[in-house]
Scaffold this motif. Structure first.
Motif, PDB file in Angstrom:
ATOM      1  N   SER A  75       0.844  -1.194   0.000  1.00  0.00           N
ATOM      2  CA  SER A  75       0.000   0.000   0.000  1.00  0.00           C
ATOM      3  C   SER A  75       0.876   1.239   0.000  1.00  0.00           C
ATOM      4  N   TRP A  76       0.611   2.150  -0.930  1.00  0.00           N
ATOM      5  CA  TRP A  76       1.341   3.412  -1.013  1.00  0.00           C
ATOM      6  C   TRP A  76       0.630   4.475  -0.186  1.00  0.00           C
ATOM      7  N   ASP A  77       1.394   5.215   0.617  1.00  0.00           N
ATOM      8  CA  ASP A  77       0.807   6.271   1.447  1.00  0.00           C
ATOM      9  C   ASP A  77       0.200   7.377   0.591  1.00  0.00           C
ATOM     10  N   ALA A  78      -0.715   8.129   1.198  1.00  0.00           N
ATOM     11  CA  ALA A  78      -1.298   9.289   0.518  1.00  0.00           C
ATOM     12  C   ALA A  78      -0.331  10.460   0.497  1.00  0.00           C
ATOM     13  N   VAL A  79       0.592  10.487   1.444  1.00  0.00           N
ATOM     14  CA  VAL A  79       1.522  11.608   1.588  1.00  0.00           C
ATOM     15  C   VAL A  79       2.926  11.147   1.237  1.00  0.00           C
ATOM     16  N   GLY A  80       3.628  11.919   0.405  1.00  0.00           N
ATOM     17  CA  GLY A  80       4.996  11.571   0.047  1.00  0.00           C
ATOM     18  C   GLY A  80       5.379  12.144  -1.292  1.00  0.00           C
ATOM     19  N   SER A  81       6.556  11.772  -1.747  1.00  0.00           N
ATOM     20  CA  SER A  81       7.048  12.299  -3.016  1.00  0.00           C
ATOM     21  C   SER A  81       6.208  11.774  -4.176  1.00  0.00           C
ATOM     22  N   SER A  82       6.240  12.500  -5.269  1.00  0.00           N
ATOM     23  CA  SER A  82       5.463  12.146  -6.447  1.00  0.00           C
ATOM     24  C   SER A  82       6.293  12.510  -7.675  1.00  0.00           C
ATOM     25  N   PRO A  83       6.215  11.712  -8.754  1.00  0.00           N
ATOM     26  CA  PRO A  83       5.320  10.578  -8.992  1.00  0.00           C
ATOM     27  C   PRO A  83       5.828   9.293  -8.330  1.00  0.00           C
ATOM     28  N   ILE A  84       5.023   8.220  -8.453  1.00  0.00           N
ATOM     29  CA  ILE A  84       5.398   6.909  -7.948  1.00  0.00           C
ATOM     30  C   ILE A  84       5.256   5.886  -9.066  1.00  0.00           C
ATOM     31  N   VAL A  85       5.984   4.791  -8.941  1.00  0.00           N
ATOM     32  CA  VAL A  85       5.804   3.633  -9.820  1.00  0.00           C
ATOM     33  C   VAL A  85       5.187   2.549  -8.949  1.00  0.00           C
ATOM     34  N   PRO A  86       3.866   2.353  -9.023  1.00  0.00           N
ATOM     35  CA  PRO A  86       3.186   1.488  -8.057  1.00  0.00           C
ATOM     36  C   PRO A  86       3.694   0.052  -8.014  1.00  0.00           C
ATOM     37  N   LYS A  87       4.040  -0.507  -9.175  1.00  0.00           N
ATOM     38  CA  LYS A  87       4.564  -1.877  -9.185  1.00  0.00           C
ATOM     39  C   LYS A  87       5.470  -2.068 -10.389  1.00  0.00           C
ATOM     40  N   SER A  88       6.221  -3.137 -10.379  1.00  0.00           N
ATOM     41  CA  SER A  88       7.194  -3.403 -11.431  1.00  0.00           C
ATOM     42  C   SER A  88       6.519  -3.446 -12.800  1.00  0.00           C
ATOM     43  N   GLY A  89       7.086  -2.696 -13.749  1.00  0.00           N
ATOM     44  CA  GLY A  89       6.556  -2.680 -15.105  1.00  0.00           C
ATOM     45  C   GLY A  89       5.498  -1.636 -15.354  1.00  0.00           C
ATOM     46  N   ALA A  90       5.021  -0.979 -14.308  1.00  0.00           N
ATOM     47  CA  ALA A  90       3.978   0.033 -14.456  1.00  0.00           C
ATOM     48  C   ALA A  90       4.589   1.372 -14.843  1.00  0.00           C
ATOM     49  N   ALA A  91       3.793   2.190 -15.492  1.00  0.00           N
ATOM     50  CA  ALA A  91       4.209   3.560 -15.770  1.00  0.00           C
ATOM     51  C   ALA A  91       4.085   4.377 -14.494  1.00  0.00           C
ATOM     52  N   ALA A  92       4.892   5.427 -14.387  1.00  0.00           N
ATOM     53  CA  ALA A  92       4.808   6.319 -13.232  1.00  0.00           C
ATOM     54  C   ALA A  92       3.487   7.069 -13.252  1.00  0.00           C
ATOM     55  N   ILE A  93       2.898   7.268 -12.066  1.00  0.00           N
ATOM     56  CA  ILE A  93       1.678   8.055 -11.931  1.00  0.00           C
ATOM     57  C   ILE A  93       1.875   9.073 -10.813  1.00  0.00           C
ATOM     58  N   ALA A  94       1.098  10.142 -10.849  1.00  0.00           N
ATOM     59  CA  ALA A  94       1.104  11.088  -9.735  1.00  0.00           C
ATOM     60  C   ALA A  94       0.590  10.372  -8.500  1.00  0.00           C
ATOM     61  N   ARG A  95       1.257  10.575  -7.362  1.00  0.00           N
ATOM     62  CA  ARG A  95       0.798   9.929  -6.132  1.00  0.00           C
ATOM     63  C   ARG A  95      -0.626  10.398  -5.825  1.00  0.00           C
ATOM     64  N   PRO A  96      -1.575   9.470  -5.679  1.00  0.00           N
ATOM     65  CA  PRO A  96      -2.938   9.869  -5.326  1.00  0.00           C
ATOM     66  C   PRO A  96      -2.999  10.437  -3.910  1.00  0.00           C
ATOM     67  N   LEU A  97      -3.443  11.681  -3.788  1.00  0.00           N
ATOM     68  CA  LEU A  97      -3.501  12.371  -2.501  1.00  0.00           C
ATOM     69  C   LEU A  97      -4.915  12.277  -1.937  1.00  0.00           C
ATOM     70  N   GLY A  98      -5.242  11.148  -1.350  1.00  0.00           N
ATOM     71  CA  GLY A  98      -6.547  10.991  -0.727  1.00  0.00           C
ATOM     72  C   GLY A  98      -7.411   9.967  -1.421  1.00  0.00           C
ATOM     73  N   ALA A  99      -8.577   9.725  -0.795  1.00  0.00           N
ATOM     74  CA  ALA A  99      -9.469   8.660  -1.238  1.00  0.00           C
ATOM     75  C   ALA A  99      -9.974   8.866  -2.661  1.00  0.00           C
ATOM     76  N   GLU A 100     -10.437  10.068  -2.971  1.00  0.00           N
ATOM     77  CA  GLU A 100     -11.031  10.292  -4.286  1.00  0.00           C
ATOM     78  C   GLU A 100      -9.980  10.208  -5.390  1.00  0.00           C
ATOM     79  N   ALA A 101      -8.780  10.708  -5.112  1.00  0.00           N
ATOM     80  CA  ALA A 101      -7.700  10.585  -6.093  1.00  0.00           C
ATOM     81  C   ALA A 101      -7.307   9.120  -6.271  1.00  0.00           C
ATOM     82  N   GLY A 102      -7.328   8.355  -5.170  1.00  0.00           N
ATOM     83  CA  GLY A 102      -7.044   6.933  -5.268  1.00  0.00           C
ATOM     84  C   GLY A 102      -8.072   6.204  -6.107  1.00  0.00           C
ATOM     85  N   LEU A 103      -9.333   6.586  -5.943  1.00  0.00           N
ATOM     86  CA  LEU A 103     -10.404   5.970  -6.720  1.00  0.00           C
ATOM     87  C   LEU A 103     -10.263   6.304  -8.201  1.00  0.00           C
ATOM     88  N   ARG A 104      -9.896   7.550  -8.507  1.00  0.00           N
ATOM     89  CA  ARG A 104      -9.676   7.924  -9.912  1.00  0.00           C
ATOM     90  C   ARG A 104      -8.499   7.160 -10.500  1.00  0.00           C
TER      91      ARG A 104
END
Length: 353
Positions: A75-104
């Motif tokens: 699980s990636w925290d809501a707070v921290g540096s951005s962007p993140i690479v959530p898992k191996s092979g994935a493209a970098a995404i902006a760190r989702p800051l909160g529930a609604e951003a995580g859902l998007r």
């Protein structure tokens, strides 16, 4: 062979860190880059520390059983540096800051990037809450209000008083009680997209989203359930706060750095205390009010129903018969982080908009 060996080392390290977590230490934050097959989440801040702990304990459980191949949980925290690479092979995404951003993020990617979103509310008639999403129940929380411990706020406010404060019709403490200081109330809110903000504004307005008045100041960054921010160090500030997260910080010793209550103390609503001090978690009486909320992990319905190894991994973690809901360590972690464990068959149950 090398991949399996590295995975075993990772599992062993997680087992050791989990043992530290069981002793009351803070859970590990952002993971190393997980494998492409691992179950990886992003989203809300209120349940981030709990998911970190559940990840540690689940991964340690697999390692303890000699399982080096099953997908791990991260699980990636809501707070921290951005962007993140959530898992191996994935493209970098902006760190989702909160529930609604995580859902998007969940909606805009596939399981090659994100598998679940931490969303600390039930589904509603929001654009993101389509029938394509399964809200999988994790725990019970509530949202109350907090103020500086040595400040001017009383220990209790009614729903009507809170509504007046956030509509800006109640602006001075003496409108609450003539014995209180003659001082201007300063209502604050976390950022738009915060689940704490959304649930609080709906609760004080009897189920309809309240539009904050002009006197209300909102954050534009990811500050949520963090009372250490200097922005809140004021005798007249009030703001909504997750009760479970507060209990975890203050009663369970899981405060860490900026993720702490600081000078803020959580207060009662309608005479009902939000925290059960004996258990160090959300009060059942408060959770039963409109301020109570279910903490969910949201997954794609197609992923859940696919009938493949990925679907089996999701259900093995989050489902009614999954590890979180059936292993005693799952309920223990939920309680240890200040939330209320859900009863059998409620934990892991699915709801949709």
């Amino acid at each position: 062979m090398r991949k399996a060996f590295v995975r075993l080392l990772t599992s062993t390290a997680l087992a050791l860190s989990s043992a530290v977590g069981l002793g009351g230490g803070p859970a590990v934050a952002d993971p190393w880059t997980p494998a492409a097959t691992d179950i990886v989440g992003v989203g809300g801040h209120s349940s981030a520390a709990l998911l970190n702990r559940l990840s540690q304990d689940y991964n340690a459980f697999l390692a303890g059983n000699g399982d080096t191949t099953s997908p791990r949980l991260y699980s990636w925290d809501a707070v921290g540096s951005s962007p993140i690479v959530p898992k191996s092979g994935a493209a970098a995404i902006a760190r989702p800051l909160g529930a609604e951003a995580g859902l998007r993020a969940l909606l805009n990617t596939t399981s090659a990037t994100v598998d679940f979103a931490r969303v600390e509310r039930s589904p509603r008639a929001y654009p993101e809450d389509t029938s394509a999403n399964n809200f999988v129940a994790l725990a019970k929380d509530a949202v109350s209000w907090a103020a500086k411990g040595s400040g001017h706020a009383p220990t209790n406010l009614t729903s009507a008083q809170l509504k007046g404060i956030y509509e800006c019709s109640v602006t001075n403490w003496r409108q609450i009680d003539p014995a209180l200081p003659d001082a201007t109330i300063k209502p604050r809110l976390p950022f738009v997209g915060s689940s704490v903000r959304a649930h609080f504004l709906r609760s004080v307005n009897q189920g309809t989203d309240l539009v904050p008045g002009a006197c209300v100041v909102s954050r534009t960054d990811q500050i949520e359930d963090q009372g250490t921010d200097p922005w809140l160090d004021d005798d007249d500030v009030v703001l909504p706060y997750s009760v479970g997260h507060y209990a975890g910080q203050v009663y369970r010793g899981h405060a860490s750095g900026a993720d702490a209550a600081g000078p803020m103390t959580i207060r009662s609503i309608n005479g009902i205390a939000p925290v059960d001090p004996a258990l160090g978690r959300v009060s059942l009486a408060f959770a039963a009010t409109t301020y109570g909320r279910v903490v969910n992990n949201v997954v794609r319905r197609t992923d859940w129903d696919a009938g493949d190894a990925h679907a089996a991994a999701l259900k093995a973690i989050f489902g009614t018969q999954g590890w979180i809901c059936t292993n005693a360590a799952g309920a223990a972690a939920v309680a240890d982080y200040g939330f209320v464990p859900l009863p059998k068959n409620a934990c892991g149950s699915i709801s949709r908009a």
